[in-house]
Design an enzyme around this catalytic site. Structure first.
Site, mmCIF file in Angstrom:
data_model
loop_
_atom_site.group_PDB
_atom_site.id
_atom_site.type_symbol
_atom_site.label_atom_id
_atom_site.label_comp_id
_atom_site.label_asym_id
_atom_site.label_seq_id
_atom_site.Cartn_x
_atom_site.Cartn_y
_atom_site.Cartn_z
ATOM 1 N N GLY A 218 -10.648 0.499 3.193
ATOM 2 C CA GLY A 218 -10.630 -0.574 2.185
ATOM 3 C C GLY A 218 -10.870 -0.441 0.643
ATOM 4 N N GLY A 219 -10.324 0.560 0.154
ATOM 5 C CA GLY A 219 -10.249 0.798 -1.232
ATOM 6 C C GLY A 219 -9.561 -0.188 -1.944
ATOM 7 N N ASP A 235 -5.364 -2.290 10.024
ATOM 8 C CA ASP A 235 -5.331 -0.990 10.269
ATOM 9 C C ASP A 235 -6.227 -0.835 11.706
ATOM 10 O OD1 ASP A 235 -6.455 1.799 10.105
ATOM 11 O OD2 ASP A 235 -5.571 1.877 7.861
ATOM 12 N N ASP A 255 -0.663 -1.730 13.758
ATOM 13 C CA ASP A 255 -0.054 -0.711 12.900
ATOM 14 C C ASP A 255 0.687 -1.493 11.816
ATOM 15 O OD1 ASP A 255 2.043 1.216 11.924
ATOM 16 O OD2 ASP A 255 3.180 1.126 13.647
ATOM 17 N N LYS A 300 4.872 8.253 -0.769
ATOM 18 C CA LYS A 300 4.826 9.791 -0.683
ATOM 19 C C LYS A 300 6.042 10.517 -0.989
ATOM 20 C CE LYS A 300 0.964 7.943 0.509
ATOM 21 N NZ LYS A 300 -0.329 7.830 -0.271
#
Length: 349
Positions: A218-219, A235, A255, A300
């Site tokens: 939960g950042g 999630d 997902d 990424k």
């Protein structure tokens, strides 16, 4: 002043060289880029007088992906006996500046110089003001001194509205103890970089709705909740309990790539570790289908050809959205809190 110095994350010097070389070629600025691995900076040496200034006038810093900071200037040797005097002499052909930043490279050696810079700044600032080289005027260029050692510095200048928001491009953000993970700083930094501060109350307003894909623990959700935005956190993993107590989070165990919102939301954010091509496709779908108005998503990076891959993916997203007849602004930056990734911001116009 024919050298362009660019700060970056250690290990990304090659990407900076590729990016600035491409910009120079586009503007017909002759020169070459060079860098040492893990030095946290690169240089572009212009072959003709005025080349560095021309580059900085024609390129917007906030549109560059990998550089954290830039300045045009030259290296100056500094004797221990009279550093201030030599710097004043070297500034004879520089414009009068409206602010002063002392910087170092983001390396272990650079960090060791930080204490020296703090002690040196006050006497230097006093001397610059007395000599008429420094005035309190935000419209004037910024004087950027990057110290490679106590005996050598790059004396550079940059327009204050066309350079980094913070010295060295490193934001001074405090980690909130209530946040579940340090990744929360990625989203906060993204907002600082991509959204003008005077628009936060409008574009990050209480009562708005958001979807956080790959949310656990939960950042990023914490940043949204902290602004009283209602979040659907997607999630299969567990969310931090304090976030669930807020009453603003709906945890959907699913997902992130398969999730579809029941109704459009103001924001979609995503920091899932996945192949960048798959994430790019997901971004195009969310914006193209009108599921969100704005998005912050991390891509990424592969091990090689990172700049080329980012360019390819951004072009793919842009072409896909234009094919749908949509106008979407797309921006991308490797933020300080990013690692092997870049952060993208998209907004439907």
């Amino acid at each position: 002043m024919n050298t362009l110095l660019l700060h970056c994350r250690p290990g990304f010097e090659g990407e900076v060289c590729a990016e600035i070389s491409e910009q120079a070629a586009r503007l017909d600025v002759a020169g070459y880029a060079k860098a040492k691995p893990n030095s946290a900076h690169a240089e572009f040496i212009c072959s003709e007088p005025g080349g560095a200034e021309h580059l900085m006038r024609r390129v917007r810093f906030n549109q560059l992906i990998f550089p954290r900071q830039w300045a045009r200037g030259e290296y100056v040797e500094l004797p221990e006996s009279d550093r201030v005097g030599v710097l004043l002499e070297s500034l004879a052909n520089y414009p009068v500046c409206g602010s002063l930043w002392l910087e170092v490279f983001d390396t272990n050696e650079g960090k060791e110089l930080s204490n020296f810079c703090r002690k040196f700044e006050k006497p230097l600032r006093t001397a610059l003001i007395k000599a008429g080289r420094l005035q309190d005027d935000p419209k004037k260029p910024r004087l950027l001194l990057t110290f490679r050692s106590g005996r050598e510095a790059f004396v550079g200048v940059a327009e204050s509205n066309n350079s980094a928001l913070w010295p060295m491009g490193i934001p001074r953000l405090k980690f909130p103890r209530e946040a579940p993970s340090r990744s929360t700083l990625k989203l906060e930094e993204a907002w600082h970089h991509f959204i003008p501060r005077d628009q936060w109350d409008q574009r990050l307003a209480p009562g708005m709705t958001a979807v956080d894909l790959g949310a656990a623990p939960g950042g990023w959700t914490w940043q949204l909740v902290n602004r009283n935005i209602k979040v659907t956190a997607v999630d299969n993993g567990p969310m931090a309990e304090n976030l669930m107590y807020s009453g603003l989070v709906d945890h959907q165990r699913a997902d992130g790539f398969a999730f579809k919102p029941r109704r459009p939301v103001n924001w979609m954010v995503c920091d899932i570790v996945e192949k960048p091509a798959r994430t790019a496709s997901m971004i195009e779908t969310w914006m193209g289908e009108g599921w969100c108005k704005e998005a912050v998503v991390n891509l990424k990076l592969p091990m090689k050809q990172r700049y080329a891959e980012v360019q390819r993916l951004l072009a793919r997203i842009d072409e896909g959205l234009k094919a749908r007849g949509l106008k979407v602004s797309i921006a991308c930056k490797q933020l300080y809190h990013d690692r092997e990734e870049v952060t993208c911001h998209l907004r439907r116009l």
